[in-house]
Design a protein around this motif. Structure first.
Motif, PDB file in Angstrom:
ATOM      1  N   UNK A 153      93.353  54.964  -7.263  1.00 32.92           N
ATOM      2  CA  UNK A 153      93.182  55.109  -8.718  1.00 32.92           C
ATOM      3  C   UNK A 153      92.524  56.439  -9.038  1.00 32.92           C
ATOM      4  N   UNK A 154      92.885  57.048 -10.147  1.00 33.59           N
ATOM      5  CA  UNK A 154      92.355  58.372 -10.502  1.00 33.59           C
ATOM      6  C   UNK A 154      91.834  58.381 -11.936  1.00 33.59           C
ATOM      7  N   UNK A 155      91.023  59.389 -12.219  1.00 37.83           N
ATOM      8  CA  UNK A 155      90.545  59.607 -13.583  1.00 37.83           C
ATOM      9  C   UNK A 155      91.467  60.590 -14.287  1.00 37.83           C
ATOM     10  N   UNK A 156      91.334  60.672 -15.601  1.00 40.89           N
ATOM     11  CA  UNK A 156      92.056  61.659 -16.399  1.00 40.89           C
ATOM     12  C   UNK A 156      91.084  62.761 -16.786  1.00 40.89           C
ATOM     13  N   UNK A 157      91.486  64.016 -16.597  1.00 45.26           N
ATOM     14  CA  UNK A 157      90.622  65.159 -16.899  1.00 45.26           C
ATOM     15  C   UNK A 157      90.792  65.550 -18.359  1.00 45.26           C
ATOM     16  N   UNK A 158      89.673  65.733 -19.059  1.00 48.63           N
ATOM     17  CA  UNK A 158      89.694  66.112 -20.465  1.00 48.63           C
ATOM     18  C   UNK A 158      89.201  67.530 -20.680  1.00 48.63           C
ATOM     19  N   UNK A 159      89.165  67.946 -21.930  1.00 45.99           N
ATOM     20  CA  UNK A 159      88.753  69.296 -22.290  1.00 45.99           C
ATOM     21  C   UNK A 159      87.337  69.288 -22.863  1.00 45.99           C
ATOM     22  N   UNK A 160      86.382  69.931 -22.165  1.00 39.45           N
ATOM     23  CA  UNK A 160      85.014  70.000 -22.701  1.00 39.45           C
ATOM     24  C   UNK A 160      84.911  70.896 -23.927  1.00 39.45           C
ATOM     25  N   UNK A 161      85.892  71.777 -24.145  1.00 37.77           N
ATOM     26  CA  UNK A 161      85.860  72.650 -25.322  1.00 37.77           C
ATOM     27  C   UNK A 161      85.967  71.836 -26.610  1.00 37.77           C
ATOM     28  N   UNK A 162      86.703  70.727 -26.567  1.00 38.02           N
ATOM     29  CA  UNK A 162      86.877  69.881 -27.752  1.00 38.02           C
ATOM     30  C   UNK A 162      85.686  68.955 -27.975  1.00 38.02           C
ATOM     31  N   UNK A 163      84.802  68.866 -26.976  1.00 37.64           N
ATOM     32  CA  UNK A 163      83.634  67.993 -27.086  1.00 37.64           C
ATOM     33  C   UNK A 163      82.692  68.524 -28.162  1.00 37.64           C
ATOM     34  N   UNK A 164      82.165  67.625 -28.993  1.00 37.28           N
ATOM     35  CA  UNK A 164      81.287  68.035 -30.084  1.00 37.28           C
ATOM     36  C   UNK A 164      79.886  67.461 -29.902  1.00 37.28           C
ATOM     37  N   UNK A 165      78.899  68.225 -30.338  1.00 36.92           N
ATOM     38  CA  UNK A 165      77.518  67.744 -30.307  1.00 36.92           C
ATOM     39  C   UNK A 165      77.404  66.535 -31.217  1.00 36.92           C
ATOM     40  N   UNK A 166      76.784  65.468 -30.698  1.00 40.03           N
ATOM     41  CA  UNK A 166      76.673  64.208 -31.428  1.00 40.03           C
ATOM     42  C   UNK A 166      77.712  63.182 -31.023  1.00 40.03           C
ATOM     43  N   UNK A 167      78.709  63.599 -30.250  1.00 39.12           N
ATOM     44  CA  UNK A 167      79.770  62.694 -29.807  1.00 39.12           C
ATOM     45  C   UNK A 167      79.264  61.771 -28.693  1.00 39.12           C
ATOM     46  N   UNK A 168      79.765  60.523 -28.704  1.00 41.34           N
ATOM     47  CA  UNK A 168      79.387  59.571 -27.665  1.00 41.34           C
ATOM     48  C   UNK A 168      80.025  59.944 -26.329  1.00 41.34           C
ATOM     49  N   UNK A 169      79.259  59.784 -25.246  1.00 35.84           N
ATOM     50  CA  UNK A 169      79.756  60.009 -23.882  1.00 35.84           C
ATOM     51  C   UNK A 169      79.190  58.910 -22.976  1.00 35.84           C
ATOM     52  N   UNK A 170      79.849  58.733 -21.838  1.00 33.47           N
ATOM     53  CA  UNK A 170      79.487  57.644 -20.926  1.00 33.47           C
ATOM     54  C   UNK A 170      79.499  58.136 -19.486  1.00 33.47           C
ATOM     55  N   UNK A 171      78.567  57.639 -18.692  1.00 27.77           N
ATOM     56  CA  UNK A 171      78.490  58.006 -17.272  1.00 27.77           C
ATOM     57  C   UNK A 171      78.603  56.752 -16.417  1.00 27.77           C
ATOM     58  N   UNK A 172      79.289  56.905 -15.292  1.00 34.55           N
ATOM     59  CA  UNK A 172      79.362  55.839 -14.287  1.00 34.55           C
ATOM     60  C   UNK A 172      78.925  56.445 -12.963  1.00 34.55           C
ATOM     61  N   UNK A 173      78.032  55.753 -12.250  1.00 40.51           N
ATOM     62  CA  UNK A 173      77.544  56.285 -10.986  1.00 40.51           C
ATOM     63  C   UNK A 173      76.739  55.275 -10.216  1.00 40.51           C
ATOM     64  N   UNK A 174      75.958  55.780  -9.259  1.00 42.58           N
ATOM     65  CA  UNK A 174      75.178  54.915  -8.367  1.00 42.58           C
ATOM     66  C   UNK A 174      73.709  55.334  -8.356  1.00 42.58           C
ATOM     67  N   UNK A 175      73.003  55.204  -9.492  1.00 44.95           N
ATOM     68  CA  UNK A 175      71.580  55.590  -9.494  1.00 44.95           C
ATOM     69  C   UNK A 175      70.783  54.709  -8.541  1.00 44.95           C
ATOM     70  N   UNK A 176      69.984  55.361  -7.682  1.00 44.30           N
ATOM     71  CA  UNK A 176      69.161  54.657  -6.699  1.00 44.30           C
ATOM     72  C   UNK A 176      69.998  53.726  -5.810  1.00 44.30           C
ATOM     73  N   UNK A 177      71.308  54.029  -5.677  1.00 46.24           N
ATOM     74  CA  UNK A 177      72.174  53.224  -4.832  1.00 46.24           C
ATOM     75  C   UNK A 177      72.802  52.030  -5.514  1.00 46.24           C
ATOM     76  N   UNK A 178      72.483  51.796  -6.800  1.00 48.24           N
ATOM     77  CA  UNK A 178      73.087  50.677  -7.531  1.00 48.24           C
ATOM     78  C   UNK A 178      74.473  51.093  -8.003  1.00 48.24           C
ATOM     79  N   UNK A 179      75.503  50.645  -7.300  1.00 46.91           N
ATOM     80  CA  UNK A 179      76.865  51.094  -7.542  1.00 46.91           C
ATOM     81  C   UNK A 179      77.394  50.628  -8.892  1.00 46.91           C
ATOM     82  N   UNK A 180      78.337  51.425  -9.442  1.00 44.09           N
ATOM     83  CA  UNK A 180      79.030  51.116 -10.687  1.00 44.09           C
ATOM     84  C   UNK A 180      78.068  50.813 -11.838  1.00 44.09           C
ATOM     85  N   UNK A 181      77.009  51.611 -11.932  1.00 44.89           N
ATOM     86  CA  UNK A 181      76.090  51.504 -13.065  1.00 44.89           C
ATOM     87  C   UNK A 181      76.620  52.350 -14.218  1.00 44.89           C
ATOM     88  N   UNK A 182      76.596  51.782 -15.417  1.00 42.24           N
ATOM     89  CA  UNK A 182      77.139  52.444 -16.598  1.00 42.24           C
ATOM     90  C   UNK A 182      76.020  52.742 -17.585  1.00 42.24           C
TER      91      UNK A 182
END
Length: 468
Positions: free
Chosen positions: A149-178
């Protein structure tokens, strides 16, 4: 009364329902993209010579033999024999192609002897480091797998200050944290990140999130989560992501050339402060002030001079000095470019051919206190002409006077320090102490004056004002 109260409660309910309806729902985005986010673990083999102990617990030198044996036995086990321990670390990443290319941070996989990519279906695949770039903190990995499975790459130039964004990762080893938040700013320049116009967010990012994706509301990756600003080591509301246009440029070069090359002008620059803007006759502070021109560089060949203020690069306005390096760095080598600048109050356009950024090493100066010569007391400093050894350490080939002592006065208020080499006062080059004293004697009172100094190998403009 009860009737009015009932209407109030109803209106509050409607308002709350409307406010709730306006909040974003990330559930579908997480379901769709979470499968392409991976956990990355690295192992660095311990060498037999290395100590098990962290730096703050290393054995002090000069211990009696019996005490040294006691501590070795206590920390390393019976017999005091060294027990080598591998170093492990965790991070995040995301899959950008179905045949196994994975993106993460350079610092996540730096010096790793083994890299393991863990997928959401619990598979663990050993990854090969295709290439990485320390300046942008980007690393490209490859695992042997198909139909990922893959992600879709977007354009950061179109990103606006104040726009909602989301992160997925493994903080402190806790996988799939949103975690989610908004874009706080764009084009941030950070220390050590001259070639990255960072996206600043208030998304909660912690150790282990490094290398994970930052999504916009369309489910597209617009950045790689890379750094946080923290006084405690944990999240404090300031997170920074590498824009995907920068990342894509790095990945393309790694794939095609095996390394990353950057465009180069050959100047050292700084921001224009209000005081400096006034000293240069500018209506407002903006642009990148040239503090040094490297000999033989594209800038020197284009006749760019110290004291020039670069206000545009290829039609893009430069408000702060941090905006210029990423633009130049992403410009192809040998390409023609145009620079608009202000020189002694006059605006001009200069054509330039972009060069290749060379590898450079920083040197620290070791400065002595010999041969002090007192200057004019108007600034309150003592200067001397640097020796040949000091010039080599300070990377000053000619001209300039070395600041030996800074007393109370305009120089101290402007931030001049012992060890600085004063190269210019306004547009006058300072060759020796005599030139310095003459220039200082003629300085006007109550008007900002620009001084160019060399500090620890780096030039910087400072503005001072002599009181009336």
């Amino acid at each position: 009364m009860l009737k009015r109260l009932g209407w109030s409660v109803f209106l509050v309910f409607l308002w709350g329902h409307a406010a709730y309806a306006q909040l974003p729902d990330f559930t579908e985005m997480v379901k769709r993209n979470g499968v392409a986010v991976v956990n990355i673990s690295t192992t660095q083999k311990a060498s037999p010579e290395a100590s098990n102990l962290p730096p703050e617990q290393q054995l002090p030198e000069g211990l009696p033999p019996e005490m040294e044996e006691f501590f070795k036995h206590f920390f390393n086990g019976p017999g005091g024999d060294y027990i080598p321990r591998d170093t492990q670390s965790l991070g995040s990443g995301f899959i950008i192609s179905s045949d196994g290319y994975v993106l993460t941070n350079h610092h996540v996989v730096k010096d790793a002897d083994e890299i393991v990519v863990k997928l959401t279906d619990r598979r663990e695949l050993v990854a090969k480091l295709v290439g990485s770039d320390a300046r942008t903190d980007v690393a490209l990995l490859k695992v042997e797998a198909k139909d990922l499975p893959t992600v879709t790459i977007g354009s950061p130039e179109k990103l606006q200050v104040g726009e909602w964004v989301l992160a997925i990762g493994s903080p402190f080893g806790f996988e799939q944290s949103v975690t989610a938040g908004i874009v706080s700013a764009k084009g941030r320049s950070l220390p050590g990140g001259n070639y990255v116009p960072f996206i600043q967010t208030d998304v909660a990012i912690n150790p282990g999130n490094s290398g994970g994706p930052l999504f916009n509301m369309n489910g597209e990756v617009v950045g790689i989560n890379s750094q946080i600003y923290s006084r405690t080591g944990g999240f404090m509301g300031l997170s920074f992501a590498i824009p995907m246009d920068v990342v894509s440029n790095v990945v393309d070069q790694i794939k095609t050339k095996g390394k990353v090359s950057r465009g180069w002008l050959g100047v050292q620059i700084q921001d224009v402060t209000r005081e400096l803007a006034e000293s240069f006759g500018m209506k407002r502070p903006h642009g990148a002030l040239v503090a040094k021109v490297v000999p033989g560089s594209p800038a020197e060949k284009a006749d760019i001079q110290i004291g020039d203020i670069i206000t545009e690069f290829n039609g893009h306005e430069i408000e702060t000095s941090g905006e210029l390096p990423p633009m130049v760095g992403m410009t192809p080598i040998d390409e023609k470019a145009e620079i608009k600048l202000i020189r002694q109050g006059e605006t001009m356009t200069v054509p330039i051919q972009i060069g290749l950024l060379p590898e450079q090493e920083e040197k620290l100066a070791d400065i002595g206190n010999k041969g002090q010569i007192k200057s004019d007391n108007k600034l309150g400093i003592i200067v001397t002409e640097p020796t040949a050894e000091q010039r080599e350490a300070l990377e000053v080939t000619k001209n300039g006077v070395l600041v030996q002592n800074v007393g109370k006065g305009p120089a101290k208020e402007a931030g001049i320090q012992p060890g600085d080499v004063i190269l210019r006062i306004q547009s006058t080059a300072i060759k020796n102490v005599a030139d310095f004293n003459k220039a200082v004697k003629n300085l006007p009172e109550g008007k900002p004056i620009a001084l160019l100094v060399q500090r620890r190998g780096n030039p910087i403009f400072l503005a001072l004002k002599i009181g009336k």
